[in-house]
Design a protein around this motif. Structure first.
Motif, PDB file in Angstrom:
ATOM      1  N   LYS A  84       0.834  -1.210   0.000  1.00 17.96           N
ATOM      2  CA  LYS A  84       0.000   0.000   0.000  1.00 17.96           C
ATOM      3  C   LYS A  84       0.867   1.258   0.000  1.00 17.96           C
ATOM      4  O   LYS A  84       0.561   2.245  -0.673  1.00 17.96           O
ATOM      5  N   TYR A  85       1.967   1.221   0.765  1.00 18.71           N
ATOM      6  CA  TYR A  85       2.880   2.372   0.756  1.00 18.71           C
ATOM      7  C   TYR A  85       3.484   2.572  -0.636  1.00 18.71           C
ATOM      8  O   TYR A  85       3.634   3.710  -1.111  1.00 18.71           O
ATOM      9  N   LEU A  86       3.829   1.461  -1.294  1.00 13.20           N
ATOM     10  CA  LEU A  86       4.424   1.554  -2.629  1.00 13.20           C
ATOM     11  C   LEU A  86       3.437   2.154  -3.623  1.00 13.20           C
ATOM     12  O   LEU A  86       3.815   2.961  -4.494  1.00 13.20           O
ATOM     13  N   GLU A  87       2.157   1.801  -3.507  1.00 10.34           N
ATOM     14  CA  GLU A  87       1.142   2.387  -4.379  1.00 10.34           C
ATOM     15  C   GLU A  87       1.000   3.892  -4.143  1.00 10.34           C
ATOM     16  O   GLU A  87       0.841   4.673  -5.085  1.00 10.34           O
ATOM     17  N   GLU A  88       1.072   4.305  -2.878  1.00  8.55           N
ATOM     18  CA  GLU A  88       0.979   5.740  -2.562  1.00  8.55           C
ATOM     19  C   GLU A  88       2.172   6.499  -3.140  1.00  8.55           C
ATOM     20  O   GLU A  88       2.020   7.610  -3.675  1.00  8.55           O
ATOM     21  N   VAL A  89       3.370   5.924  -3.046  1.00  5.59           N
ATOM     22  CA  VAL A  89       4.559   6.567  -3.616  1.00  5.59           C
ATOM     23  C   VAL A  89       4.429   6.671  -5.133  1.00  5.59           C
ATOM     24  O   VAL A  89       4.789   7.692  -5.742  1.00  5.59           O
ATOM     25  N   ALA A  90       3.894   5.631  -5.763  1.00  9.65           N
ATOM     26  CA  ALA A  90       3.726   5.658  -7.219  1.00  9.65           C
ATOM     27  C   ALA A  90       2.765   6.779  -7.635  1.00  9.65           C
ATOM     28  O   ALA A  90       2.982   7.445  -8.665  1.00  9.65           O
TER      29      ALA A  90
END
Length: 735
Positions: free
Chosen positions: A297-303
């Motif tokens: 989920k954090y990776l999606e937010e960064v993307a």
């Protein structure tokens, strides 16, 4: 290297004083005079150096060709350029005429003490603040365009700045200040002003900012540190403290997300991020797989955040090269918020991936907030010039945080702005919710303000809500202040208008009488009264005929309440037959027939004082009470009712038992002649009494009207009408 001084210390001091008086004509005078100021410090030996000699020669050269200052034109925007160095900050206020820029005023300030340790962005903000204080008349009279490549506007709008930056932001919010990217200086006289090199506006090459992030998690808590470095030494530091439990990897992601959001708020387009977490760097770049669902989920937010930049690059650096961000992260995770006032401090209540992105709904954009939101987020202004200027000035007091509009307040640092529907909910909850106590409109507005909310019509809306509250109306205190101005009733001649009322019931007397019909003339104040056993229309009709018509002639108007005995068809037909007009008042408000009520009070008070245990003798005492009233001067006319009716004062019984002078020396012939003369002069006496009565009523009206509180009720308004005569069941019930 020391050299022989061409001038003495006193001459340098005198020269410095003269230069100080010319600072408005000298660009960067603080930098130019700094060698002289350092030379004149106390407890230091006077030594003329090459630096002093060079500054002295440059000063002489500049004074031979000083710039020509111009007078600003009213209504024309002024441009402010800022320049900072290690030991001083300067500014120049210019006016643009066509393609030429002409200086209006130069300011300069030497940095002292802690100011020397300020970051570059703080020094630029200090230069703007000192210019606003020094040039306050110009800032109040003109729109000021600040041209600078530093993100002053974005940093000043952050509510979690260091303490001094918040103070500066509030102080600058009163002025109409517009921030623009800086282009080239268009005047040769100002070329010496700018410290750093600039290029033409619009031809600036894209500048990459450097973001360093680090996260920290331990037994005492968790937090993140962010440093954002821009061109020309700009450095923004942020320390975040988490109120939730987070692992080291989650803290690293939180630091990266917070840093990217900070860069977007500042307006960065090209970003180079650095992190000492190999896991986070590898997952973002794609070299590592992400199996943990939380980290996914954090990776999606960064993307999502990466797509908002023109270019983005994340690289891994060793921990020793990321020491400043690591120190800020440890500061947030180990110390209480507010312990360091030199960095931006913020507290996250929940993880960034759990925070729903708050967007402005249609209601907010269509409400009073719409123009301000569009200007702050997209720099859009209304088409009309006056409206656009109003929005610009108004927007200086507002800031957008997490896609929500806040207003900088005096009672609290930030007040959340509400749309109409949100305001209605807040008013209802504060007024009659869990903590509501149905307070008044003014107190309700103050309580909503202290709770941290704002909208332009708070006071008016709160007052209207309280007025419409059903419980506030039913359980409110009774109003004793008169709602309307006093309307005096004046009779044009004697026996023109009579007021009639019923007094009783009294204790039953001889003949089974227990009521008293009372009539009073509005002009002479003469009272006629008759005891009766029952109150019927026939008794009222006989009273009119016997006591009024047969004795004083036909009246023009009879004023009564709308009781059945007065408003019956028999009485109405009787009055219509004789041409008498009936005027009815309200039973619930007998004061509208004030003259009759006043007569009732006189009779009642007289009977109370004359009667003792034998209350049934009130009929026998009634003639004495009336006689006493008729022979006593009235306060409004200064004459007795007897004289107003018969033209002479009556002889009271005491004058018979104990003869007075007029009894002892009276002559019948002369007495008859004087009585006839009094009748001829009766009109003059009545006219004089009428004038005195009118003056008395006007004085009473002025005194009465000073206490009036008007309550205007229009047709269709809902009002609370209390039932007359209904007793309150208990203290917890309405009055």
């Amino acid at each position: 290297m020391e050299m022989r001084s061409p001038i003495s210390a006193k001459e340098v001091q005198r020269l410095t004083g003269r230069i100080a008086s010319l600072t408005r004509f000298l660009p960067c005078s603080a930098d130019k005079n700094l060698p002289f100021f350092q030379l004149l410090r106390k407890n230091e030996k006077f030594c003329w150096t090459e630096e002093c000699e060079g500054a002295f020669q440059k000063l002489k050269e500049f004074l031979t060709t000083p710039p020509i200052l111009v007078k600003p034109k009213l209504g024309t925007p002024l441009i402010l350029y800022l320049a900072v160095s290690e030991k001083a900050c300067s500014s120049v206020l210019v006016q643009e005429e066509g393609k030429e820029q002409k200086p209006v005023y130069f300011t300069s300030k030497v940095l002292h003490g802690a100011e020397l340790r300020y970051q570059k962005i703080e020094k630029v903000a200090l230069a703007l603040l000192s210019s606003a204080r020094r040039l306050r008349p110009y800032f109040q009279s003109h729109t000021i365009i600040v041209r600078s490549d530093q993100p002053i506007r974005q940093v000043l709008q952050k509510p979690d700045l260091a303490g001094r930056m918040v103070t500066w932001s509030v102080e600058l919010s009163e002025f109409d200040i517009i921030f623009e990217p800086r282009g080239a200086i268009k005047a040769q006289a100002l070329a010496d002003f700018i410290v750093e090199m600039t290029t033409e506006k619009g031809s600036l090459a894209p500048v990459s900012w450097i973001l360093s992030v680090d996260g920290s998690s331990n037994l005492k808590g968790s937090g993140a540190g962010v440093t954002l470095e821009g061109p020309d030494g700009v450095l923004i530091e942020q320390s975040l403290r988490f109120e939730f439990k987070a692992s080291n990897n989650q803290a690293e992601y939180e630091a990266l997300v917070a840093g990217m959001r900070l860069a977007l708020e500042v307006g960065v387009k090209e970003l180079e991020a650095r992190s000492d977490s190999q896991l986070v760097t590898g997952q973002v770049t794609g070299s590592f797989q992400t199996k943990d669902p939380q980290l996914s989920k954090y990776l999606e937010e960064v993307a999502k955040l990466i797509q908002k930049f023109k270019s983005f690059k994340l690289s891994h650096v060793p921990r020793d090269q990321n020491s400043r961000a690591d120190l800020l992260a440890r500061l947030a995770s180990t110390k209480r918020p507010g312990s360091n006032r030199s960095v931006i401090q913020e507290t996250l209540a929940r993880p960034s991936i759990d925070q729903e992105e708050l967007l402005f709904v249609t209601e907010e954009l269509e409400s009073w907030m719409g123009d301000i939101i569009r200007y702050l987020k997209e720099d859009q202004l209304p088409g009309q010039e006056n409206e656009a200027l109003r929005v610009k000035k108004k927007a200086t007091k507002f800031v957008i945080i997490s896609d929500q509009l806040f207003k900088r307040g005096f009672s609290s640092p930030l007040l959340k702005c509400l749309a109409p529907k949100q305001a209605e909910y807040v008013i209802a909850e504060v007024h009659e919710g869990v903590c509501g106590s149905h307070i008044g409109g003014r107190a309700l507005a103050a309580k909503v303000l202290r709770a941290g909310y704002y909208w332009p019509t708070m006071k008016e809306d709160c007052a209207d809500y309280v007025k419409k509250c059903d419980k506030c109306q039913r359980f409110s205190n009774l109003h004793h202040a008169p709602p309307e101005h006093l309307s005096s009733v004046v009779s044009p001649w004697p026996f023109f208008k009579w007021g009639v009322d019923i007094l009783g019931p009294f204790p039953e007397a001889a003949g089974q009488v227990k009521f008293l019909v009372v009539a009073v003339d509005y002009f002479t104040k003469w009272i006629e009264a008759e005891p009766v056993a029952t109150i019927t229309a026939e008794r009222i009709r006989k009273f009119y005929w016997k006591k009024i018509i047969c004795r004083f002639g036909l009246p023009a108007v009879l004023v009564t309440d709308n009781g059945t005995q007065f408003a019956s068809s028999r009485v109405a037909d009787f009055c219509k037959e004789w041409g008498i007009k009936l005027s009815f008042t309200s039973v619930e408000h007998p004061q509208t027939n004030g003259q009759a009520e006043s007569a009732n009070k006189v009779i009642l008070q007289g009977l109370k004082k004359r009667l003792e245990a034998a209350k049934g003798l009130w009929v026998e005492e009634l003639p004495m009470v009336l006689w006493s009233y008729h022979t006593t001067p009235h306060s409004s006319t200064q004459e007795t009712p007897f004289k107003m009716v018969y033209g002479s004062d009556a002889m009271i019984p005491i004058e018979i038992n104990e003869p007075s002078a007029r009894v002892l020396f009276a002559r019948l012939e002369e007495n008859s002649i004087n009585l006839q003369a009094n009748l001829d002069l009766q009109d003059e006496v009545r006219n004089r009494a009428h004038v005195k009565e009118e003056a008395c009523k006007r004085r009473a009206a002025r005194r009465y009207d000073s206490k009036v509180k008007k309550r205007i009720i229009k047709e269709g308004d809902l009002v609370l009408r209390r039932k007359p005569g209904v007793k309150t069941p208990g203290k917890l019930f309405p009055h």
